[in-house]
Design an enzyme around this catalytic site. Structure first.
Site, PDB file in Angstrom:
ATOM      1  CG  ASN A   1      -2.203   0.802   0.976  1.00 35.04           C
ATOM      2  OD1 ASN A   1      -2.320   1.511  -0.037  1.00 35.04           O
ATOM      3  ND2 ASN A   1      -3.137   0.732   1.901  1.00 35.04           N
TER       4      ASN A   1
ATOM      5  CG  HIS B   1      -6.810   0.858   7.691  1.00 34.28           C
ATOM      6  ND1 HIS B   1      -5.590   1.480   7.858  1.00 34.28           N
ATOM      7  CD2 HIS B   1      -6.669   0.047   6.614  1.00 34.28           C
ATOM      8  CE1 HIS B   1      -4.748   1.049   6.930  1.00 34.28           C
ATOM      9  NE2 HIS B   1      -5.366   0.192   6.160  1.00 34.28           N
TER      10      HIS B   1
END
Length: 423
Positions: free
Chosen positions: A312, A343
């Site tokens: 990521n 998140h």
């Protein structure tokens, strides 16, 4: 019921891929104006969002509208701070609503996924504008430019995030020119200046990676569920070393899902002509400007940091720019905490990132104090690499397990079993 959103997502991304090819050929900067390219990219993005998420996609507009208002009316000195607070707060509010009101633990149509990327883009732009006083100049975009940057069809569903200046250069057709000239110096007759680099080979390669990743994931995900690692019968009847191997294999089986999603998103952007990053030494074009992962570097990482640096990537760069480089007190802990908040609101996310802080500190200490003893010869270095690879994969699997399990109960059960088995 859970399969439908996944099918919609893949169908929309494949449609976006076709539109990207059309966009690069028929709406090339040499054939049309930046205004038209902005309008088409934005409208196609809204269409895909509406198809996938229905009226929940209005949250994308609300989030963008609120943050744009802050940018317009707040002073330059504090605009980035206000924008960061407003954007992240709205994201968290939507995550709380989705998780605790609608479908705890279910995939459903997760409209907060695109909002996570939009949050990155909004805050990145705000910090770029603020920092432009000192370095790279970034002017305040018009509303159309702003919506195009946030909600274009190439990145609306899976990102990745990117610099506003890079996106603007792509729309205006100047994205490859500086890198063209910089990397083509010394080449006879300005070889690389004669034609625009083609993304065809890279797009095909990335689509092949997507196909392999999807096949592996669909083949293994049902065979190796992470939840089996906390099954009472499995834990009581399986030796500890086999439990560790199973946990590693279960996490290994999950990763191709992310490889598929992020590589397909990268291929879509490349197919549209976005992502050129200069040339390799052999003269072939590089299309990794906004790539989100390096698969081989992940699977063969020999340190916790190396794994995270290649996983990521664009999110890691965002966290570094908006938090790590600006936090005066314990930037590592602050960055992991921000990552958890970004998140979502599942407890497992926070358990994972709190564990990640401890793992990062421990990995730094080991690398600093022990690694020098193994650099005296190639054979020692090879032994060190093998041991640290295995240690890294085990540490990552242990750290990420709560992220997959989501809830407090299963996560604490996992920790308890590990502690009891080790002791």
């Amino acid at each position: 019921m859970l399969l439908l959103p996944l099918v919609n997502f893949v169908a929309c991304q494949l449609f976006a891929l076709l539109m990207a090819v059309w966009f690069r050929i028929y709406l090339h900067p040499s054939k049309t104006s930046p205004f038209i390219r902005h309008v088409v990219a934005t409208l196609l993005g809204f269409y895909l969002a509406l198809f996938c998420f229905g009226w929940y996609s209005l949250h994308f507009l609300v989030q963008s509208g609120l943050s744009y208002s802050v940018m317009v009316f707040a002073g330059l000195e504090h605009m980035h701070k206000y924008c960061f607070i407003v954007t992240l707060s709205y994201l968290i509010l939507c995550q709380i609503t989705r998780v605790y009101v609608f479908d705890y633990g279910m995939y459903s149509a997760d409209f907060t996924g695109p909002m996570m990327v939009i949050t990155q883009k909004i805050t990145s732009l705000a910090f770029e504008i603020h920092d432009g006083k000192k370095s790279i100049k970034v002017r305040m975009p018009s509303l159309l430019e702003y919506l195009s940057y946030n909600c274009n069809f190439m990145g609306i569903l899976a990102g990745p995030t990117c610099s506003y200046n890079d996106y603007k250069a792509f729309i205006e057709g100047t994205g490859y020119q500086p890198r063209h000239q910089e990397n083509a110096n010394g080449k006879e007759n300005g070889k690389y200046k004669q034609s625009e680099p083609s993304p065809k080979n890279d797009v095909i390669s990335k689509l092949c990676t997507c196909a392999v990743s999807l096949a592996i994931y669909l083949s293994l995900c049902k065979l190796l569920p992470v939840e089996h690692a906390i099954d009472d019968d499995f834990v009581s009847s399986t030796p500890f070393h086999l439990q560790v191997i199973y946990l590693y294999l279960a996490m290994l089986a999950l990763r191709p899902k992310y490889y598929f999603v992020w590589t397909l998103a990268d291929a879509i952007n490349n197919a549209a002509g976005f992502g050129f990053n200069g040339y390799n030494k052999d003269g072939s074009p590089r299309w990794d400007l906004i790539s989100n992962l390096r698969i081989l570097d992940i699977e063969f990482a020999t340190s916790f940091k190396s794994f995270l640096d290649n996983w990521n990537i664009q999110t890691a760069l965002w966290l570094k720019r908006v938090c790590y480089e600006r936090c005066a007190i314990n930037p590592t802990a602050a960055t992991f905490l921000l990552s958890a908040m970004w998140h979502g609101v599942y407890p497992g996310y926070y358990l994972t990132f709190l564990t990640g802080i401890a793992m990062t500190m421990a990995a730094r200490a080991v690398r600093h104090n022990i690694r020098p003893y193994f650099l005296v010869s190639d054979s020692y270095k090879n032994v060190y690499d093998v041991v640290t690879w295995a240690s890294t994969q085990i540490a990552i699997s242990y750290t990420v397990a709560p992220f997959v399990l989501l809830a407090v109960g299963p996560s604490l059960k996992f920790y308890r079993y590990v502690c009891l088995t080790v002791s």
